[in-house]
Design an enzyme around this catalytic site. Sequence first.
Site, PDB file in Angstrom:
ATOM      1  N   GLU A   1      -3.927   7.111  -3.866  1.00 21.09           N
ATOM      2  CA  GLU A   1      -3.953   6.088  -3.344  1.00 21.09           C
ATOM      3  C   GLU A   1      -3.279   5.178  -4.246  1.00 21.09           C
ATOM      4  O   GLU A   1      -4.399   4.576  -4.993  1.00 21.09           O
ATOM      5  CB  GLU A   1      -5.050   5.579  -2.382  1.00 21.09           C
ATOM      6  CG  GLU A   1      -4.782   4.685  -1.332  1.00 21.09           C
ATOM      7  CD  GLU A   1      -6.370   4.221  -0.095  1.00 21.09           C
ATOM      8  OE1 GLU A   1      -6.315   4.679  -0.032  1.00 21.09           O
ATOM      9  OE2 GLU A   1      -6.893   3.678  -0.936  1.00 21.09           O
TER      10      GLU A   1
ATOM     11  N   TYR B   1       1.043  -1.413  -0.241  1.00 19.01           N
ATOM     12  CA  TYR B   1      -0.204  -0.087  -0.606  1.00 19.01           C
ATOM     13  C   TYR B   1       1.031   1.244  -0.081  1.00 19.01           C
ATOM     14  O   TYR B   1       1.786   0.937   0.936  1.00 19.01           O
ATOM     15  CB  TYR B   1      -1.135  -0.055   0.932  1.00 19.01           C
ATOM     16  CG  TYR B   1      -1.807   0.975   0.965  1.00 19.01           C
ATOM     17  CD1 TYR B   1      -3.434   1.470   1.229  1.00 19.01           C
ATOM     18  CD2 TYR B   1      -1.017   2.553   1.987  1.00 19.01           C
ATOM     19  CE1 TYR B   1      -3.463   2.620   0.865  1.00 19.01           C
ATOM     20  CE2 TYR B   1      -2.254   4.109   2.067  1.00 19.01           C
ATOM     21  CZ  TYR B   1      -3.016   3.938   1.421  1.00 19.01           C
ATOM     22  OH  TYR B   1      -3.828   5.018   1.085  1.00 19.01           O
TER      23      TYR B   1
END
Length: 372
Positions: free
Chosen positions: A187, A101
């Site tokens: 993101e 991530y």
Amino acid sequence: MKLLEWQGRLLLQEFGIPVPRGEVVEDASGARRVAQELAKSVVLKAQVPMGGRGKAGGIRVARTPEEAEGIAAKLIGGEIKGAVVKKLLVVEAAEISGEHYLGITIDRTRRAPVLIYSPEGGVEIEEMARAKPEAVTREPVPPLEGPSAFRLRRLLRIAPQWLRKELVEMARKLYELFREYEATLVEINPLAETPNGLLALDAKVIIDDDHSPDARFADLREEAVDPAERDARDAGFSYVRLDGDIAVIGNGAGLVMATLDLVAQAGGRPACFLDIGGGARAERVRKAVELVLRDERVRAVFVNVFGGITRCDEVARGLLDGANGAKVPIVVRLTGTNEVEGRRTLMKAGLEPVETLEEGASLVVFLVKEGG
Ligand code: GDP
Ligand code: MN
């Protein structure tokens, strides 16, 4: 404005972040054509403005162009998480050996960007931060300093050694995008390890409507907005989507903000902020409650209405109408004109209102936690 994955992906590409080959399509024959051109297994991805599409059936693998066409025919026009699917992103299936991530958002208390990394991506970052806080690092980026080598080293201290250089580069590019587009969130989840290096398999970008220097996305606003936000806007409510699971409804921005703060203080995470505005009528209260209940993420609702001009008994009736058949707990605080009648109406329906804001906040948080 939250961009759809295919739009966010364009921005990633613009800044040199690698993404899988593919194309966005609007019909099944398009999906077939792209699968044919890629000449390998493809992943079909429903372009709706919410996460968790995988679990909701919005991410599907097809091994042949025929299969891609069949799956696309079922997905397009259908609904995923309450949103109608108008477009599919068709990309070559990646061979994944690890999911990371990487994201940047604005730290509200510091009012500065903060980089976030986890070597265990694929799941929602809030979830990971709760379940395994040592697997998530955050590093503030002072705007004048930027993502310096020192900051990136500290962010990536939990990353596998052999990926650090690639991740540093990726983070720098992502930060450029973030700044250039005045984003409030970018993101990449998952940022996948593949035989060809790191690949951004998903893109989430939120940009400030007023500040975007790019008119390219103007036409796509309608499409990018999530259904609850659109319904709220159409109904004339002021609505802000947040990341949690408790819907907060109130009348007057100040009152709603105070309610949000107290819910957060009590350890809860608001899913949205809905201000029904002044002179709340029964009908508006009903609409507001119905609207937040349609949001799958919502696991409890906290209604805090101050019945000024409007009579509380009327508000109570609207509330009960809206909550009819609700599957999640609803906590109500109701004060003002005809308070006694309003409360009595609620109690008769088995919905006992709370006395104070603090009591309501702790109760709603308790109910969510109890619900598991
Ligand atoms: P989200 O669930 O809405 O966040 O959608 P994502 O685009 O993040 O996809 C969800 C999951 O599907 C990812 O975490 C991956 O595990 C998987 N996935 C997505 N694209 C691919 C791909 O190209 N190949 C493989 N094997 N899995 C993929
Ligand atoms: Mn994702």
